[in-house]
Design a protein around this motif. Sequence first.
Motif, mmCIF file in Angstrom:
data_model
loop_
_atom_site.group_PDB
_atom_site.id
_atom_site.type_symbol
_atom_site.label_atom_id
_atom_site.label_comp_id
_atom_site.label_asym_id
_atom_site.label_seq_id
_atom_site.Cartn_x
_atom_site.Cartn_y
_atom_site.Cartn_z
ATOM 1 N N UNK A 9 0.838 -1.198 0.000
ATOM 2 C CA UNK A 9 0.000 0.000 0.000
ATOM 3 C C UNK A 9 0.878 1.255 0.000
ATOM 4 N N UNK A 10 1.550 1.536 -1.108
ATOM 5 C CA UNK A 10 2.441 2.693 -1.170
ATOM 6 C C UNK A 10 1.649 3.998 -1.219
ATOM 7 N N UNK A 11 2.350 5.090 -0.958
ATOM 8 C CA UNK A 11 1.711 6.394 -1.129
ATOM 9 C C UNK A 11 1.373 6.596 -2.599
ATOM 10 N N UNK A 12 0.252 7.264 -2.850
ATOM 11 C CA UNK A 12 -0.159 7.476 -4.233
ATOM 12 C C UNK A 12 -0.904 8.793 -4.352
ATOM 13 N N UNK A 13 -0.966 9.304 -5.575
ATOM 14 C CA UNK A 13 -1.707 10.535 -5.849
ATOM 15 C C UNK A 13 -3.181 10.216 -5.992
ATOM 16 N N UNK A 14 -4.018 10.915 -5.280
ATOM 17 C CA UNK A 14 -5.456 10.713 -5.414
ATOM 18 C C UNK A 14 -5.923 11.239 -6.764
ATOM 19 N N UNK A 15 -6.868 10.578 -7.412
ATOM 20 C CA UNK A 15 -7.400 11.070 -8.684
ATOM 21 C C UNK A 15 -7.995 12.462 -8.528
ATOM 22 N N UNK A 16 -8.037 13.172 -9.632
ATOM 23 C CA UNK A 16 -8.509 14.556 -9.633
ATOM 24 C C UNK A 16 -9.978 14.639 -9.222
ATOM 25 N N UNK A 17 -10.281 15.632 -8.393
ATOM 26 C CA UNK A 17 -11.656 15.958 -8.011
ATOM 27 C C UNK A 17 -11.962 17.326 -8.585
ATOM 28 N N UNK A 18 -12.987 17.410 -9.429
ATOM 29 C CA UNK A 18 -13.197 18.627 -10.224
ATOM 30 C C UNK A 18 -14.408 19.449 -9.813
ATOM 31 N N UNK A 19 -15.235 18.942 -8.900
ATOM 32 C CA UNK A 19 -16.445 19.658 -8.536
ATOM 33 C C UNK A 19 -16.207 20.753 -7.506
ATOM 34 N N UNK A 80 -12.815 7.093 -5.365
ATOM 35 C CA UNK A 80 -12.523 8.261 -6.207
ATOM 36 C C UNK A 80 -13.735 8.630 -7.064
ATOM 37 N N UNK A 81 -14.468 7.629 -7.531
ATOM 38 C CA UNK A 81 -15.687 7.873 -8.303
ATOM 39 C C UNK A 81 -16.736 8.550 -7.437
ATOM 40 N N UNK A 82 -16.907 8.046 -6.222
ATOM 41 C CA UNK A 82 -17.914 8.599 -5.321
ATOM 42 C C UNK A 82 -17.573 10.047 -4.949
ATOM 43 N N UNK A 83 -16.289 10.305 -4.710
ATOM 44 C CA UNK A 83 -15.861 11.650 -4.339
ATOM 45 C C UNK A 83 -16.090 12.626 -5.476
ATOM 46 N N UNK A 84 -15.757 12.210 -6.689
ATOM 47 C CA UNK A 84 -15.956 13.083 -7.852
ATOM 48 C C UNK A 84 -17.435 13.381 -8.051
ATOM 49 N N UNK A 301 -3.065 3.946 -15.356
ATOM 50 C CA UNK A 301 -4.122 3.765 -14.350
ATOM 51 C C UNK A 301 -4.832 5.074 -14.008
ATOM 52 N N UNK A 302 -4.132 6.194 -14.053
ATOM 53 C CA UNK A 302 -4.787 7.468 -13.759
ATOM 54 C C UNK A 302 -5.654 7.923 -14.928
ATOM 55 N N UNK A 303 -5.158 7.731 -16.135
ATOM 56 C CA UNK A 303 -5.978 8.056 -17.308
ATOM 57 C C UNK A 303 -7.264 7.241 -17.290
ATOM 58 N N UNK A 304 -7.148 5.946 -16.935
ATOM 59 C CA UNK A 304 -8.313 5.066 -16.950
ATOM 60 C C UNK A 304 -9.341 5.508 -15.914
ATOM 61 N N UNK A 305 -8.934 5.658 -14.666
ATOM 62 C CA UNK A 305 -9.912 5.942 -13.616
ATOM 63 C C UNK A 305 -10.475 7.350 -13.742
ATOM 64 N N UNK A 306 -9.655 8.326 -14.120
ATOM 65 C CA UNK A 306 -10.152 9.699 -14.233
ATOM 66 C C UNK A 306 -11.064 9.861 -15.450
ATOM 67 N N UNK A 307 -10.748 9.164 -16.546
ATOM 68 C CA UNK A 307 -11.629 9.206 -17.715
ATOM 69 C C UNK A 307 -12.942 8.498 -17.411
ATOM 70 N N UNK A 308 -12.859 7.359 -16.744
ATOM 71 C CA UNK A 308 -14.068 6.643 -16.357
ATOM 72 C C UNK A 308 -14.938 7.506 -15.446
ATOM 73 N N UNK A 309 -14.335 8.149 -14.454
ATOM 74 C CA UNK A 309 -15.095 8.992 -13.532
ATOM 75 C C UNK A 309 -15.777 10.139 -14.268
ATOM 76 N N UNK A 310 -15.080 10.698 -15.257
ATOM 77 C CA UNK A 310 -15.677 11.789 -16.040
ATOM 78 C C UNK A 310 -16.871 11.293 -16.844
ATOM 79 N N UNK A 311 -16.748 10.129 -17.453
ATOM 80 C CA UNK A 311 -17.848 9.583 -18.239
ATOM 81 C C UNK A 311 -19.064 9.283 -17.364
#
Length: 332
Positions: A9-19, A80-84, A301-311
């Motif tokens: 469980x390394x440190x990681x950047x949280x996906x972008x939150x745009x709202x 990340x999806x729920x937060x966005x 992985x960031x492109x995938x999850x952030x694009x999915x969250x946007x869609x």
Amino acid sequence: MDFIPPVLFPQYRAPEVTGKYEVRTAVYTYTDPTRVEEFTDTGERRRVNVKFWYPGNAEGKYPLIIFSHGAFGIRESNASTFTELASHGYVVVSLDHPYHSFYTQGVDGKITMINAAYMGEVNDSNKDGVYNVEELYGLTRKWMKLRTGDMNLVIDTILDKAASDQDPVYQRIDTEHIGVIGHSMGGAASVALGRERSDVDAAVNLDAPFFTELVYDRKINDLAAKNEPYRIPLLNIYTDDVWRQLGKNSAYAANNKANPNFKGAYTVHFQGAKHLSLTDLPLFSPILANMLQRGQADINKYYCIETMNRLILEFYDYTLKGTGPFAPQAVY
């Protein structure tokens, strides 16, 4: 062995939150008065633990979205999806399915681990020769009954509390606009709920077969798609793991893009993605994700999850809020 947790469980950047909204969370445990817990012999009623993500610095009411995790998932699997979504004015509730979830903890602190027999069923269902087609069909019906029962409990409880409970979480919910979403087995349950309930307005399926849209045909000893139009907007997001099975595996017979019952559905393929790419697991534990899905995904992985969250956000904006348009690409 102190090195293990940072590796897993390394440190990681949280996906972008745009709202614009601050996102708050809350947890509750709901008890179903109509169902006895089938995984114990104590006669206790089934209890389902839920977590909300909702706009904190906001007034008014916002659409409700219910999430169901995958076979061995947890309610935070797509945080990340729920937060966005919550940051854009949605109330999202994700539930653990006790004994289907890897683990779940109630508000009383009680921890429930995954049931070994269920875990064995799921693992064996992916092996050749363990179950015949009719047995597999029976298993999926059993799994779906439990999961849709849990989701119905959550929605019905929320609707009751939104009408009478002064808790700020419930008072922010627009009960006239409801969406469902799930990953893998949770996606199958979400598609089922979209047909079962007249108050569900839109569904998102993340990499799941439409189990409840299938029938077992004894004459051919195989599965076939039902012949009944699906009534609400549906967004399917698939990885390579599922995409390669469409049109080849009868478990995905109803998912076929040529199925006229789903002629209005949106279908998106993330090339280079693996099954868990549509969850947050590759972000916070890439080693565990790679182990569970037998290899690393080729997609970023960031492109995938952030694009999915946007869609997903754009889909719900279009279907639940009436803003749009929604015109996804076929491939990302």
